[in-house]
Design a protein around this motif. Structure first.
Motif: not given
Length: 189
Positions: A1-4, A13-17, A46-55
């Motif tokens: 995970x990259x940052x808060x 998080x950067x997704x490498x999958x 609990x929740x997730x969404x894309x944001x500026x190339x990260x998840x």
């Protein structure tokens, strides 16, 4: 995970999958800290969404920036029970870590990490007890086979590849210094 991300404990998080849309609400994931010896932590998405190339990921029980900071730098892993079946010739990074690397049958060390983004092929970070690890491209051209059950990666490396990463000997350092001095001395001529 990259940052808060945000104030409610979210992390980016950067997704490498190769299957980035495989994550879903309620899914259990493992957070593996970078520090050797630190234990894995199970998290529920609990929740997730894309944001500026990260998840951006929101986990149950991670509700503040300080909670999220503890996750920055962790690698997220899908538990074995929830993994997708891979095509022949593909491997999970977590299956490679800890494998012995054999070059033409001779063990050169064990994989301690796999790094992405340095080139076309991921780099196997291999350590044989030396202070500095060796970086080996996980490229098909060098790969002779992977046996996850026996924890072995067999390679056929070109001559001299391992020496590229090797620390300089005392004599090589002296030659380098002498060569630099000669180069400075002769520049004006």
């Amino acid at each position: 995970m990259v940052k808060t991300q945000g104030r409610r404990g979210e992390v980016a998080a950067e997704i490498l999958s190769d299957v980035p849309d495989r994550f879903n609400v309620g899914m259990k994931l493992l957070a593996l800290p970078r520090e050797a010896g630190a234990g894995r932590r199970e998290l529920e998405l609990e929740d997730l969404w894309p944001h500026k190339g990260l998840l951006v990921l929101k986990f149950a029980g991670v509700d503040s920036i300080s909670d999220a900071e503890a996750l920055v730098g962790c690698e997220l892993q899908v538990p074995r029970s929830q993994r997708s079946e891979l095509q022949a010739g593909w491997n999970y990074v977590s299956d490679l870590v800890g494998c012995a690397v054999l070059d033409h049958g001779r063990e050169i060390g064990r994989i301690e990490d796999v790094q992405f983004g340095a080139g076309e092929a991921p780099l196997l970070i291999v350590r044989d007890g030396a202070a500095k690890p060796v970086e080996i491209p996980f490229a098909e051209a060098y790969l002779d086979g992977v046996d996850v059950d026996r924890k072995q990666v067999r390679v056929k490396l070109p001559e001299g590849l391992l020496e590229v990463n090797a620390p300089l000997t005392g004599e090589e350092k002296r030659e380098q210094v002498q060569g630099a001095r000669k180069g400075i001395k002769h520049r004006g001529h």
